[in-house]
Design a protein around this motif. Sequence first.
Motif, PDB file in Angstrom:
ATOM      1  N   GLY A 113     -10.096  -7.089  -2.782  1.00 41.35           N
ATOM      2  CA  GLY A 113      -9.640  -5.715  -2.753  1.00 41.35           C
ATOM      3  C   GLY A 113      -9.806  -5.142  -1.357  1.00 41.35           C
ATOM      4  O   GLY A 113     -10.667  -5.580  -0.586  1.00 41.35           O
ATOM      5  N   VAL A 114      -8.976  -4.159  -1.021  1.00 43.45           N
ATOM      6  CA  VAL A 114      -8.985  -3.563   0.312  1.00 43.45           C
ATOM      7  C   VAL A 114      -8.984  -2.046   0.192  1.00 43.45           C
ATOM      8  O   VAL A 114      -8.228  -1.483  -0.602  1.00 43.45           O
ATOM      9  N   GLY A 246     -12.028   1.699  -4.128  1.00 41.55           N
ATOM     10  CA  GLY A 246     -12.607   2.861  -3.451  1.00 41.55           C
ATOM     11  C   GLY A 246     -11.672   3.481  -2.439  1.00 41.55           C
ATOM     12  O   GLY A 246     -12.066   4.385  -1.684  1.00 41.55           O
ATOM     13  N   ALA A 247     -10.418   3.024  -2.387  1.00 42.70           N
ATOM     14  CA  ALA A 247      -9.403   3.656  -1.547  1.00 42.70           C
ATOM     15  C   ALA A 247      -8.908   4.930  -2.231  1.00 42.70           C
ATOM     16  O   ALA A 247      -9.317   5.258  -3.346  1.00 42.70           O
ATOM     17  N   ALA A 248      -8.012   5.640  -1.583  1.00 40.97           N
ATOM     18  CA  ALA A 248      -7.400   6.818  -2.204  1.00 40.97           C
ATOM     19  C   ALA A 248      -6.466   6.363  -3.322  1.00 40.97           C
ATOM     20  O   ALA A 248      -6.052   5.201  -3.391  1.00 40.97           O
ATOM     21  N   SER A 249      -6.123   7.290  -4.210  1.00 35.12           N
ATOM     22  CA  SER A 249      -5.202   6.989  -5.310  1.00 35.12           C
ATOM     23  C   SER A 249      -4.328   8.206  -5.571  1.00 35.12           C
ATOM     24  O   SER A 249      -4.658   9.327  -5.164  1.00 35.12           O
ATOM     25  N   PRO A 263      -6.464   9.927   7.715  1.00 35.24           N
ATOM     26  CA  PRO A 263      -6.031   8.542   7.514  1.00 35.24           C
ATOM     27  C   PRO A 263      -5.273   8.400   6.196  1.00 35.24           C
ATOM     28  O   PRO A 263      -5.483   9.174   5.256  1.00 35.24           O
ATOM     29  N   GLN A 264      -4.422   7.396   6.114  1.00 37.32           N
ATOM     30  CA  GLN A 264      -3.695   7.157   4.868  1.00 37.32           C
ATOM     31  C   GLN A 264      -4.620   6.702   3.744  1.00 37.32           C
ATOM     32  O   GLN A 264      -4.418   7.058   2.596  1.00 37.32           O
ATOM     33  N   ASP A 265      -5.594   5.866   4.067  1.00 34.55           N
ATOM     34  CA  ASP A 265      -6.545   5.315   3.088  1.00 34.55           C
ATOM     35  C   ASP A 265      -5.832   4.605   1.944  1.00 34.55           C
ATOM     36  O   ASP A 265      -6.088   4.841   0.763  1.00 34.55           O
ATOM     37  N   ILE A 266      -4.935   3.707   2.309  1.00 34.83           N
ATOM     38  CA  ILE A 266      -4.212   2.902   1.328  1.00 34.83           C
ATOM     39  C   ILE A 266      -5.100   1.764   0.842  1.00 34.83           C
ATOM     40  O   ILE A 266      -5.946   1.256   1.578  1.00 34.83           O
ATOM     41  N   GLY A 267      -4.910   1.349  -0.413  1.00 32.20           N
ATOM     42  CA  GLY A 267      -5.626   0.217  -0.977  1.00 32.20           C
ATOM     43  C   GLY A 267      -4.681  -0.929  -1.298  1.00 32.20           C
ATOM     44  O   GLY A 267      -3.526  -0.701  -1.661  1.00 32.20           O
ATOM     45  N   HIS A 268      -5.163  -2.148  -1.139  1.00 30.46           N
ATOM     46  CA  HIS A 268      -4.394  -3.346  -1.474  1.00 30.46           C
ATOM     47  C   HIS A 268      -5.239  -4.270  -2.341  1.00 30.46           C
ATOM     48  O   HIS A 268      -6.474  -4.165  -2.373  1.00 30.46           O
ATOM     49  N   VAL A 269      -4.572  -5.206  -2.998  1.00 27.05           N
ATOM     50  CA  VAL A 269      -5.251  -6.283  -3.717  1.00 27.05           C
ATOM     51  C   VAL A 269      -4.530  -7.590  -3.416  1.00 27.05           C
ATOM     52  O   VAL A 269      -3.290  -7.651  -3.480  1.00 27.05           O
ATOM     53  N   PHE A 270      -5.295  -8.622  -3.069  1.00 27.45           N
ATOM     54  CA  PHE A 270      -4.768  -9.970  -2.836  1.00 27.45           C
ATOM     55  C   PHE A 270      -5.438 -10.924  -3.824  1.00 27.45           C
ATOM     56  O   PHE A 270      -6.659 -11.099  -3.793  1.00 27.45           O
ATOM     57  N   LEU A 271      -4.643 -11.512  -4.699  1.00 27.42           N
ATOM     58  CA  LEU A 271      -5.145 -12.486  -5.666  1.00 27.42           C
ATOM     59  C   LEU A 271      -4.490 -13.832  -5.376  1.00 27.42           C
ATOM     60  O   LEU A 271      -3.277 -13.996  -5.542  1.00 27.42           O
ATOM     61  N   THR A 272      -5.279 -14.798  -4.908  1.00 30.46           N
ATOM     62  CA  THR A 272      -4.765 -16.121  -4.567  1.00 30.46           C
ATOM     63  C   THR A 272      -5.240 -17.156  -5.582  1.00 30.46           C
ATOM     64  O   THR A 272      -6.370 -17.075  -6.082  1.00 30.46           O
TER      65      THR A 272
END
Length: 354
Positions: A113-114, A246-249, A263-272
Amino acid sequence: MNPLRYDWMRLEEVAAELFTRVGVSDHHAHTVAQSLVHADLRGIESHGLSRLPIYMKRIEAGVVQLDQEPHIAMQNGATALVDGNNHLGAVVGKHALELATSLARQTGIGFVGVRHSNHFGTCSFYAERSIEQGQILLVLSNAPASMAPTGGIGPFFGTNPIAVGIPAGQEAPFLLDMATSVVARGKIALAAKKGEKIPVDWAIDQDGTPTNDPKLALLGSLLPIGGAKGYGLAMFIDILCGLLTGAASGPGVQSLYENWTQPQDIGHVFLTIDIEHFWPLPVFQRRMDEYIREIKAVPKAEGASEILIPGEIERRKMMDQKAQGVCLAPGIARELEQTCADYGVDWGRARVGS
């Protein structure tokens, strides 16, 4: 008149040089440049070099920070949390993907998570890299509010994209990259810049009325793909990328174009997923090839010349533009040329034949 074409590698060089002029390190400048040119190569100009000037302006305005690198805030087994430290989104995304790739090599799966990131380009930029590593990737991101929940008329969710990349062998890989809105907001912004109309089922105005005017659509709300199903998917992505990390939503994710203080405070998720933990990679690739060929052998509907798999059109576009040169819309090319002139960078060298 034939449109001007630009050499994709020289476009990367020019874009990277521009980023270094505003303080981005050489290494990171090339990462972001590759991300933007990748989108143009695939024909997704709304996420390509058209975004370069706004990235630079946000750096100069101090709402994107370059003085701290993304770092691992927490790690436990196959899961990790990356704090992007408000760095450029493609830099943060690459860092998180490399970590997820490493975790999957060790355990079979990596879930990263980011938080505290920025606009990170197209999801396909990361999916292609996982495909090259022989891994499956699911990548998600939330985004600034532009889409109303079903039954509402005010923006709450972003276009909240989702992408999946799965390698094949001789056949083209499976690469699904889609917004959870009917269309990405960037396409509407691009239509507004070009003075073009949009399909009436893309968005509603501030009163909730469907509109073909991109300027009214930008003031109103995008519509979710598949109605309530798209709304549910956008909400799911926002929960994972925002609440879990814990990013913005929701409306807390700040605008790339309009907010110049936060700041934008975007969140990402990477599942490999590492395929070698299930099958030898060549065996899986052969199975994928057979599977894709079976799909393509399905009887075709009247008027259909072939059956395509997700990502195949964009892949062909990329191969063509790598060979022939990248077409940029005249308005985008003019803006980039002016940006280069402002920073003393030679734009002309990117043209094919220069």
